[in-house]
Design a protein around this motif. Structure first.
Motif, PDB file in Angstrom:
ATOM      1  N   LEU A 124      -2.769  -6.771   2.563  1.00 53.89           N
ATOM      2  CA  LEU A 124      -2.340  -5.389   2.385  1.00 53.89           C
ATOM      3  C   LEU A 124      -1.047  -5.195   3.168  1.00 53.89           C
ATOM      4  CD1 LEU A 124      -5.774  -3.543   2.803  1.00 53.89           C
ATOM      5  CD2 LEU A 124      -4.721  -4.450   0.712  1.00 53.89           C
ATOM      6  N   THR A 150      -3.692  -7.494   7.097  1.00 53.47           N
ATOM      7  CA  THR A 150      -2.567  -6.576   6.900  1.00 53.47           C
ATOM      8  C   THR A 150      -1.265  -7.284   7.266  1.00 53.47           C
ATOM      9  OG1 THR A 150      -2.769  -5.701   9.150  1.00 53.47           O
ATOM     10  CG2 THR A 150      -4.005  -4.575   7.416  1.00 53.47           C
ATOM     11  N   HIS A 180       1.210   5.159   4.772  1.00 57.73           N
ATOM     12  CA  HIS A 180      -0.053   5.321   5.489  1.00 57.73           C
ATOM     13  C   HIS A 180       0.103   4.802   6.913  1.00 57.73           C
ATOM     14  CE1 HIS A 180      -2.386   6.476   1.973  1.00 57.73           C
ATOM     15  NE2 HIS A 180      -1.923   5.433   1.310  1.00 57.73           N
ATOM     16  N   LEU A 198      -4.582   1.149   6.977  1.00 55.93           N
ATOM     17  CA  LEU A 198      -4.554  -0.199   6.426  1.00 55.93           C
ATOM     18  C   LEU A 198      -5.641  -1.069   7.042  1.00 55.93           C
ATOM     19  CD1 LEU A 198      -1.708   0.810   5.427  1.00 55.93           C
ATOM     20  CD2 LEU A 198      -0.995  -1.578   5.625  1.00 55.93           C
ATOM     21  N   ARG A 199      -5.866  -0.919   8.335  1.00 57.18           N
ATOM     22  CA  ARG A 199      -6.892  -1.724   8.999  1.00 57.18           C
ATOM     23  C   ARG A 199      -8.281  -1.382   8.468  1.00 57.18           C
ATOM     24  NH1 ARG A 199      -3.807  -0.277  13.827  1.00 57.18           N
ATOM     25  NH2 ARG A 199      -2.384  -1.996  14.326  1.00 57.18           N
ATOM     26  N   VAL A 216       0.851  -1.200   0.000  1.00 53.52           N
ATOM     27  CA  VAL A 216       0.000   0.000   0.000  1.00 53.52           C
ATOM     28  C   VAL A 216       0.883   1.244   0.000  1.00 53.52           C
ATOM     29  CG1 VAL A 216      -1.923   1.171   1.106  1.00 53.52           C
ATOM     30  CG2 VAL A 216      -1.759  -1.315   1.227  1.00 53.52           C
ATOM     31  N   GLU A 272      -8.027   4.559  -0.003  1.00 53.05           N
ATOM     32  CA  GLU A 272      -8.923   3.480   0.421  1.00 53.05           C
ATOM     33  C   GLU A 272      -9.836   3.062  -0.722  1.00 53.05           C
ATOM     34  OE1 GLU A 272     -10.759   3.568   4.371  1.00 53.05           O
ATOM     35  OE2 GLU A 272      -9.602   5.375   4.784  1.00 53.05           O
ATOM     36  N   GLN A 285       2.343  -3.127   4.423  1.00 57.89           N
ATOM     37  CA  GLN A 285       2.807  -1.779   4.724  1.00 57.89           C
ATOM     38  C   GLN A 285       3.958  -1.383   3.799  1.00 57.89           C
ATOM     39  OE1 GLN A 285       2.377   1.214   5.437  1.00 57.89           O
ATOM     40  NE2 GLN A 285       2.235   1.195   7.676  1.00 57.89           N
TER      41      GLN A 285
END
Length: 227
Positions: free
Chosen positions: A187, A224, A203, A208-209, A163, A169, A189
């Motif tokens: 997803l 994630t 982000h 992400l959550r 991401v 989003e 980091q």
């Protein structure tokens, strides 16, 4: 097969398995954040690792290792990929392939030959942002074909997206809808590589959550990594 590097013991690259990871040189994408940038151009990797050394190590570690992960770069660019995988399978190891999905013909051939046990496909961005993030927008049809192969096949797989700051989003939700029904979507980091001239802030974990929670409306499991 050309091997530009390897990791002799990994506990994280094949879910639930201990694996050797081999990295192939060359890629047909140029993602600006790639931490394996030294692998992108084969000519810049003169000190290749011999297949003989890899197979000798596998033989020595038989019973202690479960699998071989083939990563890159983009492994499907290797002309003798299937031959290499066949040798690995003959020794009794599982095989996981990391791919960007741009070569569905190769992927289909490997699946038809029952050479793969797990596939991790990097879904980089909405197709409208591939050029911005990966420096090309030429592979939409191929990536869609690879997605279809995974969704309709019987081999274990996951989709994953790093991401990057450019992704919103809404972008992630759009991507989740493209792979609707997928078993797993991760997803990951974004971590800025040291070579970037400017700092692009990742982000925060909450982003992400939230994105994963909403994306789970379209896929079976969305989780994630790296936060």
């Amino acid at each position: 097969m050309l091997i530009a590097g390897w990791e002799k013991n990994s506990f994280v690259d094949y879910p639930g398995k201990i694996a050797v990871v081999v990295f192939t040189p060359g890629c047909n994408l140029d993602c600006y954040y790639c931490h394996n940038r030294s692998l992108l151009i084969p000519e810049k990797n003169p000190e290749l690792i011999s297949e003989i050394d890899v197979f000798a190590y596998l033989e020595k570690r038989r019973g202690l290792l479960d699998a071989v992960v083939i990563s890159g770069g983009e492994p499907t660019l290797q002309k003798d990929l299937a031959e290499f995988i066949g040798k690995v399978k003959e020794k009794g190891f599982l095989v996981k392939l990391d791919t960007n999905g741009t070569n569905p013909q190769v992927l289909k051939m490997l699946l038809k030959a029952n050479l793969l046990d797990y596939i991790a496909m990097d879904f980089k961005a909405p197709f409208s942002k591939y050029k911005e993030i990966c420096a090309t927008d030429s592979f939409e049809a191929e990536i869609k074909a690879s997605i279809k192969l995974l969704l309709e096949g019987k081999v274990a797989y996951e989709f994953r997206t790093t991401v990057v700051p450019e992704l919103s989003e809404v972008d992630i939700w759009e991507m989740a809808q493209v792979i609707a029904g997928a078993h797993y979507y991760y997803l990951q980091q974004y971590r800025p590589p040291e070579f970037l001239p400017e700092t692009r802030e990742p982000h925060n974990p909450a982003f992400l959550r939230r994105a994963a929670l909403r994306a789970a409306e379209w896929v079976n499991v969305c989780k994630t990594r790296g936060i």
